[in-house]
Design a protein around this motif. Structure first.
Motif, short mmCIF file in Angstrom:
data_model
loop_
_atom_site.label_atom_id
_atom_site.label_comp_id
_atom_site.label_asym_id
_atom_site.label_seq_id
_atom_site.Cartn_x
_atom_site.Cartn_y
_atom_site.Cartn_z
N LYS A 95 -0.49 8.21 2.76
CA LYS A 95 0.94 8.51 2.63
C LYS A 95 1.80 7.45 3.31
O LYS A 95 2.82 7.02 2.77
N VAL A 96 1.40 7.04 4.51
CA VAL A 96 2.17 6.01 5.22
C VAL A 96 2.19 4.71 4.42
O VAL A 96 3.24 4.10 4.23
N LEU A 97 1.04 4.30 3.93
CA LEU A 97 0.96 3.03 3.19
C LEU A 97 1.67 3.11 1.85
O LEU A 97 2.17 2.10 1.35
N ARG A 98 1.74 4.28 1.27
CA ARG A 98 2.37 4.43 -0.04
C ARG A 98 3.88 4.58 0.05
O ARG A 98 4.61 4.09 -0.81
N PRO A 102 9.31 -0.85 2.65
CA PRO A 102 9.37 -1.84 1.57
C PRO A 102 8.61 -3.12 1.92
O PRO A 102 8.49 -4.01 1.09
N ASP A 103 8.07 -3.23 3.14
CA ASP A 103 7.35 -4.44 3.56
C ASP A 103 5.92 -4.50 3.04
O ASP A 103 5.29 -5.55 3.09
N TYR A 104 5.38 -3.39 2.61
CA TYR A 104 4.02 -3.35 2.09
C TYR A 104 3.93 -2.25 1.06
O TYR A 104 4.80 -1.39 0.96
N LEU A 105 2.85 -2.33 0.27
CA LEU A 105 2.67 -1.36 -0.81
C LEU A 105 1.18 -1.10 -0.99
O LEU A 105 0.40 -2.05 -1.08
N LEU A 106 0.79 0.16 -1.03
CA LEU A 106 -0.59 0.52 -1.35
C LEU A 106 -0.74 0.41 -2.85
O LEU A 106 -0.07 1.11 -3.61
N THR A 124 -19.11 12.00 12.02
CA THR A 124 -18.88 12.32 10.61
C THR A 124 -17.46 11.92 10.26
O THR A 124 -16.59 11.87 11.11
N GLY A 125 -17.24 11.62 8.99
CA GLY A 125 -15.88 11.30 8.57
C GLY A 125 -15.81 10.87 7.12
O GLY A 125 -16.68 11.20 6.32
N TRP A 126 -14.76 10.12 6.83
CA TRP A 126 -14.48 9.65 5.48
C TRP A 126 -14.14 8.17 5.51
O TRP A 126 -13.61 7.66 6.50
N SER A 127 -14.43 7.49 4.40
CA SER A 127 -14.06 6.08 4.27
C SER A 127 -13.54 5.83 2.87
O SER A 127 -13.80 6.62 1.95
N GLY A 128 -12.83 4.74 2.73
CA GLY A 128 -12.33 4.34 1.42
C GLY A 128 -11.82 2.92 1.49
O GLY A 128 -11.56 2.38 2.57
N GLU A 129 -11.68 2.29 0.33
CA GLU A 129 -11.12 0.94 0.26
C GLU A 129 -9.65 1.02 -0.10
O GLU A 129 -9.27 1.71 -1.04
N PHE A 130 -8.84 0.29 0.67
CA PHE A 130 -7.39 0.31 0.55
C PHE A 130 -6.91 -1.10 0.24
O PHE A 130 -7.18 -2.03 1.02
N GLU A 131 -6.20 -1.27 -0.85
CA GLU A 131 -5.63 -2.57 -1.21
C GLU A 131 -4.13 -2.53 -0.91
O GLU A 131 -3.38 -1.79 -1.53
N ILE A 132 -3.73 -3.33 0.07
CA ILE A 132 -2.35 -3.33 0.55
C ILE A 132 -1.69 -4.65 0.18
O ILE A 132 -2.20 -5.72 0.52
N GLU A 133 -0.56 -4.56 -0.49
CA GLU A 133 0.16 -5.75 -0.95
C GLU A 133 1.28 -6.10 0.03
O GLU A 133 2.04 -5.25 0.46
N PHE A 134 1.34 -7.40 0.35
CA PHE A 134 2.42 -7.96 1.17
C PHE A 134 3.06 -9.10 0.40
O PHE A 134 2.39 -9.79 -0.37
N SER A 135 4.34 -9.34 0.64
CA SER A 135 5.00 -10.46 -0.01
C SER A 135 4.42 -11.77 0.52
O SER A 135 3.87 -11.83 1.62
N PHE A 136 4.54 -12.82 -0.29
CA PHE A 136 3.96 -14.12 0.05
C PHE A 136 4.89 -15.20 -0.47
O PHE A 136 5.21 -15.22 -1.66
N ASP A 137 5.33 -16.07 0.41
CA ASP A 137 6.20 -17.17 0.02
C ASP A 137 5.32 -18.31 -0.48
O ASP A 137 4.82 -19.11 0.30
N ASN A 138 5.13 -18.36 -1.77
CA ASN A 138 4.25 -19.34 -2.38
C ASN A 138 5.06 -20.58 -2.77
O ASN A 138 5.22 -20.90 -3.93
N SER A 139 5.56 -21.26 -1.77
CA SER A 139 6.38 -22.44 -1.99
C SER A 139 5.79 -23.63 -1.24
O SER A 139 5.36 -23.49 -0.10
N GLU A 140 5.79 -24.77 -1.87
CA GLU A 140 5.29 -25.97 -1.21
C GLU A 140 6.23 -26.42 -0.09
O GLU A 140 5.88 -27.25 0.73
N CYS A 141 7.41 -25.87 -0.03
CA CYS A 141 8.39 -26.27 0.97
C CYS A 141 8.05 -25.79 2.38
O CYS A 141 8.63 -26.27 3.34
N ASN A 142 7.12 -24.86 2.51
CA ASN A 142 6.81 -24.36 3.85
C ASN A 142 5.39 -24.70 4.29
O ASN A 142 4.85 -24.07 5.18
#
Length: 182
Positions: A95-98, A102-106, A124-142
């Motif tokens: 829920k938190v990740l979703r 606005p800085d990240y997105l599940l 005992t417990g639970w596990s899962g794989e979480f894919e978290i998206e972050f913005s990325f400045d894909n510019s050669e200027c930096n």
């Protein structure tokens, strides 16, 4: 999504979730070896294991295997209660990740899998794989380099030199034509 995020920012996000959640008492990051054999663990815990990072045009997608674990009584009488509690904690993380920022997105719908008797403990417990998206400045200027020259004939034989690339300037651009690899 706002500002670009790094691997360290993703780590800090998961650590902050663990610190702020009322039921999580410990946070570990890295391989399972980070907690195997430790006797000072305060359960329940959240363990984040980096799996991979996918760099796209404008995002970095970090994949983590997240585990929430808690101790079970020696006679395992509370195992189902622990499974219920740890699954609930992991769904709180979803829920938190979703919905939280606005800085990240599940990106994915995590499939949660139960585990028992982990790390040679009654855990005992639970596990899962979480894919978290972050913005990325894909510019050669930096890119933090003063100048860059392509390594030989590429893309039709042109060699390009870009001084001051770190400053975001493409001044003094030199293109040299090369034919047939000469």
């Amino acid at each position: 999504m706002s500002s670009p995020k790094t691997f360290l920012n993703a780590y800090e996000l998961l650590k902050r979730i663990a610190q702020e959640h009322w039921q999580i008492n410990s946070f570990y990051f890295g391989d399972l070896s980070e907690i195997e054999g430790k006797d000072n663990i305060t359960y329940p815990l959240l363990l984040a294991i980096p799996v991979q990072s996918l760099v796209t045009e404008n995002t970095i997608n970090h994949t983590y295997r997240l585990l929430v674990a808690d101790a079970v009584d020696k006679d395992e009488a509370n195992e189902n209660e622990v499974l219920s509690d740890t699954q609930s904690i992991l769904t709180d993380v979803i829920k938190v990740l979703r919905y939280d920022s606005p800085d990240y997105l599940l990106l994915n719908e995590p499939v949660l899998r139960p585990f028992t008797e982990m790390w040679g403990d009654e855990v005992t417990g639970w596990s899962g794989e979480f894919e978290i998206e972050f913005s990325f400045d894909n510019s050669e200027c930096n890119i933090p380099i003063d100048a860059f020259m392509t390594p030989g004939p590429t893309y039709g034989g042109a060699v390009a030199t870009y001084p001051n690339l770190a400053l975001g300037q493409l001044s003094d651009v030199t293109l040299t034509g090369v034919t047939n690899g000469q």
